[in-house]
Motif scaffolding. Structure first.
Motif, PDB file in Angstrom:
ATOM      1  N   GLU A 106       0.827  -1.220   0.000  1.00 48.00           N
ATOM      2  CA  GLU A 106       0.000   0.000   0.000  1.00 48.00           C
ATOM      3  C   GLU A 106       0.857   1.265   0.000  1.00 48.00           C
ATOM      4  N   ILE A 107       1.968   1.264   0.749  1.00 46.67           N
ATOM      5  CA  ILE A 107       2.869   2.426   0.721  1.00 46.67           C
ATOM      6  C   ILE A 107       3.444   2.600  -0.688  1.00 46.67           C
ATOM      7  N   ASP A 108       3.740   1.487  -1.370  1.00 45.69           N
ATOM      8  CA  ASP A 108       4.178   1.582  -2.772  1.00 45.69           C
ATOM      9  C   ASP A 108       3.158   2.356  -3.604  1.00 45.69           C
ATOM     10  N   HIS A 109       1.869   2.071  -3.413  1.00 43.61           N
ATOM     11  CA  HIS A 109       0.825   2.808  -4.146  1.00 43.61           C
ATOM     12  C   HIS A 109       0.970   4.308  -3.919  1.00 43.61           C
ATOM     13  N   GLY A 162       3.426   5.789  -6.137  1.00 44.32           N
ATOM     14  CA  GLY A 162       3.213   5.603  -7.573  1.00 44.32           C
ATOM     15  C   GLY A 162       3.787   4.302  -8.114  1.00 44.32           C
ATOM     16  N   ARG A 163       3.882   3.314  -7.245  1.00 44.72           N
ATOM     17  CA  ARG A 163       4.462   2.031  -7.638  1.00 44.72           C
ATOM     18  C   ARG A 163       3.442   0.911  -7.464  1.00 44.72           C
ATOM     19  N   LEU A 164       3.394  -0.016  -8.428  1.00 46.44           N
ATOM     20  CA  LEU A 164       2.480  -1.160  -8.372  1.00 46.44           C
ATOM     21  C   LEU A 164       3.281  -2.439  -8.184  1.00 46.44           C
ATOM     22  N   PHE A 165       2.616  -3.492  -7.715  1.00 48.02           N
ATOM     23  CA  PHE A 165       3.344  -4.741  -7.488  1.00 48.02           C
ATOM     24  C   PHE A 165       3.914  -5.291  -8.787  1.00 48.02           C
ATOM     25  N   ILE A 166       3.296  -5.010  -9.918  1.00 55.35           N
ATOM     26  CA  ILE A 166       3.821  -5.512 -11.195  1.00 55.35           C
ATOM     27  C   ILE A 166       5.132  -4.827 -11.580  1.00 55.35           C
ATOM     28  N   ASP A 167       5.451  -3.697 -10.944  1.00 55.18           N
ATOM     29  CA  ASP A 167       6.734  -3.032 -11.204  1.00 55.18           C
ATOM     30  C   ASP A 167       7.908  -3.871 -10.701  1.00 55.18           C
ATOM     31  N   TYR A 168       7.640  -4.868  -9.851  1.00 50.60           N
ATOM     32  CA  TYR A 168       8.681  -5.766  -9.347  1.00 50.60           C
ATOM     33  C   TYR A 168       8.915  -6.942 -10.291  1.00 50.60           C
ATOM     34  N   LEU A 169       8.069  -7.072 -11.308  1.00 51.37           N
ATOM     35  CA  LEU A 169       8.144  -8.211 -12.216  1.00 51.37           C
ATOM     36  C   LEU A 169       9.026  -7.887 -13.413  1.00 51.37           C
ATOM     37  N   GLY A 170       9.380  -8.908 -14.153  1.00 49.25           N
ATOM     38  CA  GLY A 170      10.129  -8.710 -15.391  1.00 49.25           C
ATOM     39  C   GLY A 170       9.250  -8.023 -16.429  1.00 49.25           C
ATOM     40  N   PRO A 171       9.883  -7.418 -17.448  1.00 42.13           N
ATOM     41  CA  PRO A 171       9.121  -6.640 -18.433  1.00 42.13           C
ATOM     42  C   PRO A 171       8.080  -7.448 -19.206  1.00 42.13           C
ATOM     43  N   ILE A 172       8.368  -8.699 -19.514  1.00 42.02           N
ATOM     44  CA  ILE A 172       7.415  -9.497 -20.305  1.00 42.02           C
ATOM     45  C   ILE A 172       6.159  -9.788 -19.491  1.00 42.02           C
ATOM     46  N   LYS A 173       6.331 -10.244 -18.259  1.00 38.95           N
ATOM     47  CA  LYS A 173       5.178 -10.546 -17.398  1.00 38.95           C
ATOM     48  C   LYS A 173       4.376  -9.264 -17.114  1.00 38.95           C
ATOM     49  N   ARG A 174       5.079  -8.157 -16.859  1.00 40.52           N
ATOM     50  CA  ARG A 174       4.413  -6.876 -16.589  1.00 40.52           C
ATOM     51  C   ARG A 174       3.586  -6.443 -17.799  1.00 40.52           C
ATOM     52  N   GLN A 175       4.166  -6.581 -18.999  1.00 42.42           N
ATOM     53  CA  GLN A 175       3.464  -6.198 -20.227  1.00 42.42           C
ATOM     54  C   GLN A 175       2.231  -7.070 -20.450  1.00 42.42           C
TER      55      GLN A 175
END
Length: 173
Positions: free
Chosen positions: A137-140, A143-156
């Motif tokens: 929630e603090i990430d939110h 301006g950060r989402l949990f998908i920002d921790y993922l690799g670019p392909i999975k995030r896309q």
């Protein structure tokens, strides 16, 4: 209390850092009540103000599982003041990214300081799901989402699914 619509990724408001709350007003208390009601209705264990379109540093959370009694928390201007070197991996999801889950590694324990609705400064040591949730929630708020921790392909891939979900919802509205 009003249930507020939850923004779905990609929405530019979800990527903006939030501004601190200057004063605890009736408006802030009403927002906190609305956020708790919206979070429980979703259902979810955490909700940050930007997810309901308000770019202020407020989050709500409650990680209690039935039959335990609920423990609704409202954290205003929360900040992590300590984090453990030890990490934990948790499969996270997000009300702004429905039905998508991924493993995220975060510090296993954190100490957080925040302002309560009564204006008092609170501090608590969080572990387990509570630690994961408060960091998510603090990430939110940053301006950060949990998908920002993922690799670019999975995030896309997840972003494309959310764009399709938004198009489908717009067509059926």
């Amino acid at each position: 209390m009003t249930l507020r619509p939850i923004l779905i990724h990609p929405d530019p408001r979800l990527k903006k850092p939030c501004t601190p709350v200057d004063a605890i007003t009736d408006e802030v208390r009403a927002l906190a009540d609305d956020m708790l009601a919206t979070m429980y209705d979703a259902p979810g264990i955490g909700l940050a103000a930007p997810q309901v379109g308000v770019l202020k540093r407020i989050l709500t959370m409650d990680c209690m599982k039935a039959p335990e009694p609920p423990r609704p928390m409202v954290l205003i201007n929360p900040e992590i003041v300590w984090k453990s070197a030890e990490t934990s991996v948790y499969e996270e999801g997000c009300l702004s990214i429905p039905d998508q889950y991924a493993e995220v590694t975060r510090p296993a324990e954190v100490r957080v300081r925040w302002l309560a609705l009564d204006g008092s400064v609170q501090e608590e040591h969080f572990t387990g799901l509570w630690a994961t949730c408060v960091q998510h929630e603090i990430d939110h708020l940053d301006g950060r989402l949990f998908i920002d921790y993922l690799g670019p392909i999975k995030r896309q891939l997840i972003t494309r699914k959310m764009e399709k979900l938004k198009r489908d919802r717009a067509r059926s509205a």
